[in-house]
Design a protein around this motif. Structure first.
Motif, PDB file in Angstrom:
ATOM      1  N   LEU A 102       0.914  -1.098  -0.029  1.00  0.00           N
ATOM      2  CA  LEU A 102      -0.023  -0.095   0.087  1.00  0.00           C
ATOM      3  C   LEU A 102       0.879   1.332   0.007  1.00  0.00           C
ATOM      4  O   LEU A 102       0.487   2.251  -0.788  1.00  0.00           O
ATOM      5  CB  LEU A 102      -0.855   0.101   1.128  1.00  0.00           C
ATOM      6  N   THR A 103       1.998   1.309   0.873  1.00  0.00           N
ATOM      7  CA  THR A 103       2.785   2.503   0.795  1.00  0.00           C
ATOM      8  C   THR A 103       3.552   2.634  -0.665  1.00  0.00           C
ATOM      9  O   THR A 103       3.669   3.796  -1.017  1.00  0.00           O
ATOM     10  CB  THR A 103       4.027   2.221   1.846  1.00  0.00           C
ATOM     11  N   GLU A 104       3.820   1.557  -1.115  1.00  0.00           N
ATOM     12  CA  GLU A 104       4.599   1.443  -2.602  1.00  0.00           C
ATOM     13  C   GLU A 104       3.438   2.361  -3.449  1.00  0.00           C
ATOM     14  O   GLU A 104       4.145   3.174  -4.162  1.00  0.00           O
ATOM     15  CB  GLU A 104       5.048   0.206  -3.048  1.00  0.00           C
ATOM     16  N   TRP A 105       2.613   1.799  -3.440  1.00  0.00           N
ATOM     17  CA  TRP A 105       1.369   2.540  -4.387  1.00  0.00           C
ATOM     18  C   TRP A 105       1.200   3.955  -3.838  1.00  0.00           C
ATOM     19  O   TRP A 105       1.168   4.722  -4.958  1.00  0.00           O
ATOM     20  CB  TRP A 105       0.121   1.811  -4.450  1.00  0.00           C
ATOM     21  N   LEU A 106       1.223   4.403  -2.633  1.00  0.00           N
ATOM     22  CA  LEU A 106       0.825   5.614  -2.141  1.00  0.00           C
ATOM     23  C   LEU A 106       2.273   6.685  -2.695  1.00  0.00           C
ATOM     24  O   LEU A 106       2.132   7.641  -3.116  1.00  0.00           O
ATOM     25  CB  LEU A 106       0.792   5.770  -0.969  1.00  0.00           C
ATOM     26  N   VAL A 107       3.448   6.228  -2.638  1.00  0.00           N
ATOM     27  CA  VAL A 107       4.567   6.733  -2.830  1.00  0.00           C
ATOM     28  C   VAL A 107       4.769   6.849  -4.713  1.00  0.00           C
ATOM     29  O   VAL A 107       5.083   7.934  -4.851  1.00  0.00           O
ATOM     30  CB  VAL A 107       5.907   5.838  -2.541  1.00  0.00           C
TER      31      VAL A 107
END
Ligand SMILES: [Zn+2]
Length: 233
Positions: A102-107
């Protein structure tokens, strides 16, 4: 009465969770993430895939008369397939390990839409304290912190939910706006005057929640405000 209402809310959350467990996602659950591409509304970011790609900016029908307290909202993906599965797993199924992707997608979404501008801080959408206690964490805070570490931006957990709101997922569109009015306030000890702030949440639906956050920040004197989410429905 408040206790009864809280218990009912809790039971409904568990109901949603159990339903998801009993009926795992259909074949679309593993569908690749669907990126949101132009054309989308320049204000709220709602995509209009049926429209021809065009160079000029436009406002969607919801934004023409809507009072927004943020300049724009952007999301990376549609709330479906792997993205939906990861969000639901993270929030309702104890799948804390979903935070990584999820963090990868957000970044990635930040790099696409926000990296050109300077941000003084990231502001996560807060949970009401009871809900945060039940879940053990606030998903928006976890996501904002991960993005902040990746892009060297401080995270200000400077808002709190002043009153409990019903889960937005169960409300009609108009009621969602009423439900969120005045729901957030500033915590003591933060000075947001003149600051450029990026409000972070996992999913944007109507925008009522992030707009209520932006309103509280505006009243506290914040400078430019924008919204970033992983997904939007
Ligand atoms: Zn719009």
């Amino acid at each position: 009465m408040a206790l009864l209402s809280s218990s009912l809310d809790c039971a409904r959350d568990w109901g949603e969770c159990l339903l998801n467990l009993a009926f795992p996602w259909p074949e679309s659950a593993e569908a690749d993430p669907v990126r949101i591409e132009k054309p989308y509304c320049q204000q709220c970011g709602e995509p209009f895939p049926a429209m021809e790609k065009q160079s000029h900016d436009f406002l969607c029908y919801n934004c023409v008369d809507q009072k927004w307290y943020f300049q724009w909202a952007r999301a990376g993906y549609r709330t479906e397939g792997q993205v939906l599965e990861a969000v639901i797993g993270f929030k309702y199924r104890d799948e804390y390990y979903q935070l990584g992707r999820l963090t990868e997608w957000l970044v990635e979404t930040f790099d696409q839409h926000c990296a050109q501008e300077k941000w003084d801080a990231l502001v996560p959408v807060p949970l009401f304290h009871r809900r945060r206690r039940e879940r053990g964490f606030n998903q928006a805070y976890e996501l904002a912190s991960g993005l902040g570490k990746a892009r060297k931006i401080t995270t200000w957990d400077c808002l709190y939910r002043y009153r409990e709101t019903q889960s937005q997922a169960r409300l009609e569109r108009i009621t969602r706006w009423e439900n969120m009015k005045g729901a957030f306030k500033m915590k003591a000890g933060f000075d947001v005057r003149g600051k450029n702030l990026l409000i972070v949440d996992d999913v944007l639906t109507t925008g009522a929640t992030v707009n209520a956050c932006a309103q509280a920040l505006t009243q506290a004197g914040a400078g430019r405000l924008a919204v970033l989410t992983i997904a939007r429905s």
